[in-house]
Design an enzyme around this catalytic site. Structure first.
Site, PDB file in Angstrom:
ATOM      1  N   HIS A 156      66.760   2.040 -15.104  1.00  0.00           N
ATOM      2  CA  HIS A 156      65.342   1.675 -15.146  1.00  0.00           C
ATOM      3  C   HIS A 156      65.058   0.536 -16.110  1.00  0.00           C
ATOM      4  O   HIS A 156      63.962  -0.018 -16.110  1.00  0.00           O
ATOM      5  CB  HIS A 156      64.502   2.891 -15.515  1.00  0.00           C
ATOM      6  N   ASP A 364      61.372  -6.087 -20.190  1.00  0.00           N
ATOM      7  CA  ASP A 364      61.029  -4.817 -19.541  1.00  0.00           C
ATOM      8  C   ASP A 364      61.830  -4.721 -18.248  1.00  0.00           C
ATOM      9  O   ASP A 364      61.999  -5.733 -17.559  1.00  0.00           O
ATOM     10  CB  ASP A 364      59.521  -4.796 -19.205  1.00  0.00           C
TER      11      ASP A 364
HETATM   12  P1  ADQ Z   1      58.286   2.662 -19.302  1.00  0.00           P
HETATM   13  O1  ADQ Z   1      58.941   1.877 -20.396  1.00  0.00           O
HETATM   14  O2  ADQ Z   1      57.684   3.947 -19.692  1.00  0.00           O
HETATM   15  O3  ADQ Z   1      59.290   2.890 -18.084  1.00  0.00           O
HETATM   16  P2  ADQ Z   1      56.227   1.382 -17.464  1.00  0.00           P
HETATM   17  O4  ADQ Z   1      56.898   0.864 -16.268  1.00  0.00           O
HETATM   18  O5  ADQ Z   1      55.161   0.490 -17.961  1.00  0.00           O
HETATM   19  O6  ADQ Z   1      57.154   1.638 -18.719  1.00  0.00           O
HETATM   20  O7  ADQ Z   1      55.648   2.796 -17.033  1.00  0.00           O
HETATM   21  C1  ADQ Z   1      54.678   3.336 -17.756  1.00  0.00           C
HETATM   22  C2  ADQ Z   1      53.943   4.412 -16.995  1.00  0.00           C
HETATM   23  O8  ADQ Z   1      53.365   5.206 -17.992  1.00  0.00           O
HETATM   24  C3  ADQ Z   1      52.838   3.859 -16.127  1.00  0.00           C
HETATM   25  O9  ADQ Z   1      52.610   4.701 -15.045  1.00  0.00           O
HETATM   26  C4  ADQ Z   1      51.640   3.873 -17.086  1.00  0.00           C
HETATM   27  O10 ADQ Z   1      50.409   4.075 -16.454  1.00  0.00           O
HETATM   28  C5  ADQ Z   1      51.963   5.043 -17.996  1.00  0.00           C
HETATM   29  N1  ADQ Z   1      51.516   4.742 -19.374  1.00  0.00           N
HETATM   30  C6  ADQ Z   1      51.983   3.787 -20.199  1.00  0.00           C
HETATM   31  N2  ADQ Z   1      51.310   3.759 -21.353  1.00  0.00           N
HETATM   32  C7  ADQ Z   1      50.372   4.723 -21.268  1.00  0.00           C
HETATM   33  C8  ADQ Z   1      49.359   5.188 -22.147  1.00  0.00           C
HETATM   34  N3  ADQ Z   1      49.147   4.624 -23.349  1.00  0.00           N
HETATM   35  N4  ADQ Z   1      48.604   6.211 -21.727  1.00  0.00           N
HETATM   36  C9  ADQ Z   1      48.800   6.748 -20.506  1.00  0.00           C
HETATM   37  N5  ADQ Z   1      49.735   6.348 -19.638  1.00  0.00           N
HETATM   38  C10 ADQ Z   1      50.518   5.345 -20.010  1.00  0.00           C
HETATM   39  C11 ADQ Z   1      60.660   2.548 -17.789  1.00  0.00           C
HETATM   40  C12 ADQ Z   1      61.044   1.059 -17.957  1.00  0.00           C
HETATM   41  C13 ADQ Z   1      60.116   0.183 -17.147  1.00  0.00           C
HETATM   42  C14 ADQ Z   1      60.131   0.620 -15.679  1.00  0.00           C
HETATM   43  C15 ADQ Z   1      59.903   2.125 -15.561  1.00  0.00           C
HETATM   44  C16 ADQ Z   1      60.116   2.611 -14.139  1.00  0.00           C
HETATM   45  O11 ADQ Z   1      60.991   0.696 -19.342  1.00  0.00           O
HETATM   46  O12 ADQ Z   1      60.493  -1.182 -17.244  1.00  0.00           O
HETATM   47  O13 ADQ Z   1      59.105  -0.053 -14.978  1.00  0.00           O
HETATM   48  O14 ADQ Z   1      60.803   2.855 -16.388  1.00  0.00           O
HETATM   49  O15 ADQ Z   1      61.387   2.271 -13.699  1.00  0.00           O
END
Ligand code: ADQ
Length: 468
Positions: A156, A364
């Site tokens: 991921h 990311d």
């Molecule tokens: P993450 O690093 O967790 O995931 P991201 O892809 O942005 O990053 O996913 C975050 C999820 O959590 C989204 O659904 C978002 O809505 C939710 N979220 C984030 N911050 C939040 C907050 N403050 N309050 C509530 N909800 C929040 C890892 C990798 C990413 C990759 C994903 C999926 O780091 O690059 O996109 O896995 O593969």
């Protein structure tokens, strides 16, 4: 159709909407296919010696099987090697990586434990899908126990270019571990290219085209499978009373101002301090935004016990305070900073109110917030996505305003452009972005990956690649 077995460090309950891209995407995948989800319970066991017991729960058609980790294993495998060595190194932050003694041994030990606990639950026809950097060597451990099923892996987070990957002590062993899989999925074409280049430049192997890599006397298929969101599910969330209430409150409060939004886990890879500095520069260089633009930054707590996370938390609190102190008025605060997780149901309301989303990670794997924001915009009057060119999402979302998060003044300029973009251009960009996230949604990600895994020719001895 064969049974699907998903393995990830943490097991999420697909019925609950959790904060975290992984839990959200896999919940969607399993609810459709049924099957087994295996992993750590998230709990630390009392005492250390006994072999942990498995616990089982059902969530609809899905069996959730978990076990606790001992404190020692948790500290070395999870906090240590996974999150203080691999996480920073794979996000290009060798300066923050700690390859401390004992971490690596813990990582190997826990991967062996995962294999030992999982192997008896497997059936011959299963398809096994292992997730993320915590479990890179798990296929090799399962092969050693005689598992011959198809095993796929999805990373991921980013896979950096060879000079960075090769700085990880034991990188050869990690790379060999990938060759125990039938299929390795990465987020972007760039990540897959980095893998292929490592195979050639560092492992003396060959790239045979179409993602097929050969090294160590073995082959593995390595392809990009960009993860997406469930657009309809997210839109449905927008109808929830929580989302509507959030939207109403925000519109009341900020009706005549322009809201910008940042939503992240509080992680140094997300580039939040540089984003706040760019916002400060926006207020300094383009004063028409004072008394008008408000940045709502929500940063959810994560890995709080690690020093690097404590540092960034203090940095952010300091920065938000400074900027508000410098520019704030009685009736207007430039930054609303919240260090907490927002209920997923409230996010659509916030996305809808925001004229601009700032998704500016330093690095990311993908970034799902960018996609969620686009999904929630009104096509007739959409907001603008400012997206770091170093987010995996930038490879697909070319119609966003791409920004370099290391260039603070440049980023301020891009934010200014976003805040003042004419309606026709906003609509045009949004139309293309919305079509892209719909085409490359989470269902496409899952089906493309599982179809490619089912199609891998199996003409090799499956235990050949297990590194010693
Ligand atoms: P993450 O690093 O967790 O995931 P991201 O892809 O942005 O990053 O996913 C975050 C999820 O959590 C989204 O659904 C978002 O809505 C939710 N979220 C984030 N911050 C939040 C907050 N403050 N309050 C509530 N909800 C929040 C890892 C990798 C990413 C990759 C994903 C999926 O780091 O690059 O996109 O896995 O593969």
């Amino acid at each position: 159709m064969s049974r699907l077995v998903i393995v990830s460090n943490r097991v999420g309950d697909p019925r609950k909407a959790a904060a975290g891209g992984l839990a959200v995407a896999l919940g969607d995948a399993l609810s459709t296919a049924g099957g087994l989800w295996f992993g750590w319970s998230g709990h630390i066991a009392e005492g250390t010696d006994a072999e942990p017991e498995l616990r089982e729960q059902r969530a609809g058609a899905v069996r959730l099987v978990t076990f606790d980790l001992s404190k020692e294993d948790h500290d070395s495998y999870y906090l240590g090697y996974s999150n203080q060595a691999l996480w920073p190194a794979l996000h290009y932050r060798l300066d923050l990586a700690d390859f401390g003694s004992g971490f690596f041994a813990g990582y190997q030990r826990v991967n062996r434990l995962f294999a030992r606990k999982l192997a008896p639950l497997l059936e011959p026809g299963d398809t096994i899908w292992i997730h993320d950097y915590h479990l890179i060597p798990l296929a090799a451990e399962l092969r050693r126990l005689g598992c011959r099923q198809r095993i796929g892996f999805f990373l991921h987070i980013p896979l950096p270019p060879p000079p960075i990957f090769a700085a990880i002590p034991g990188h050869e062993w990690l790379m060999r571990s990938f060759f125990a899989y039938d299929l390795v999925g990465l987020q972007t074409r760039a990540d897959a290219d980095h893998f292929g280049r490592y195979v050639v430049e560092e492992a003396g192997g060959r790239s045979l085209g179409d993602g097929c890599c050969e090294a160590y006397g073995d082959r593995v298929l390595v392809r990009p499978f960009p993860i997406g969101i469930d657009v309809d599910e997210f839109r449905r969330l927008a109808l929830s009373s929580e989302s509507r209430e959030t939207e109403r409150t925000l519109r009341e409060q900020y009706g005549h101002r322009r809201v910008l939004v940042g939503i992240d886990r509080l992680d140094y890879s997300k580039g939040i301090p540089k984003r706040l500095r760019a916002f400060r520069e926006l207020l300094a260089n383009y004063p028409e935004n004072r008394n008008s633009a408000t940045l709502i930054q929500i940063a959810s707590p994560t890995r709080e016990t690690l020093l690097a996370y404590e540092d960034i938390r203090h940095e952010l609190e300091g920065l938000a305070g400074e900027i508000n102190g410098e520019y704030g008025e009685l009736a207007w605060m430039p930054i609303r900073y919240m260090h907490r997780t927002w209920a997923r149901r409230r996010l659509p309301g916030l996305y809808r109110v925001a004229k601009v989303a700032l998704v500016t990670p330093l690095r990311d794997g993908m970034n799902l917030v960018a996609k969620e924001y686009v999904a929630m915009q009104d096509p007739a009057d959409p907001g603008v996505l400012v997206l770091s060119r170093f987010a995996g999402a930038a490879e697909q979302m070319r119609e966003a305003l791409l920004a370099n998060p290391y260039d603070i003044s440049g980023m301020a300029q891009v934010i200014q452009q976003a805040l003042h973009m004419p309606l026709a251009e906003r609509r045009e960009r949004h139309k293309a972005l919305a079509a892209g996230i719909r085409e490359h949604d989470v269902h496409r990600w899952r089906t493309d990956f599982l179809r490619a895994l089912a199609d891998v020719p199996r003409d090799r001895p499956t235990a050949a690649s297990a590194p010693a």
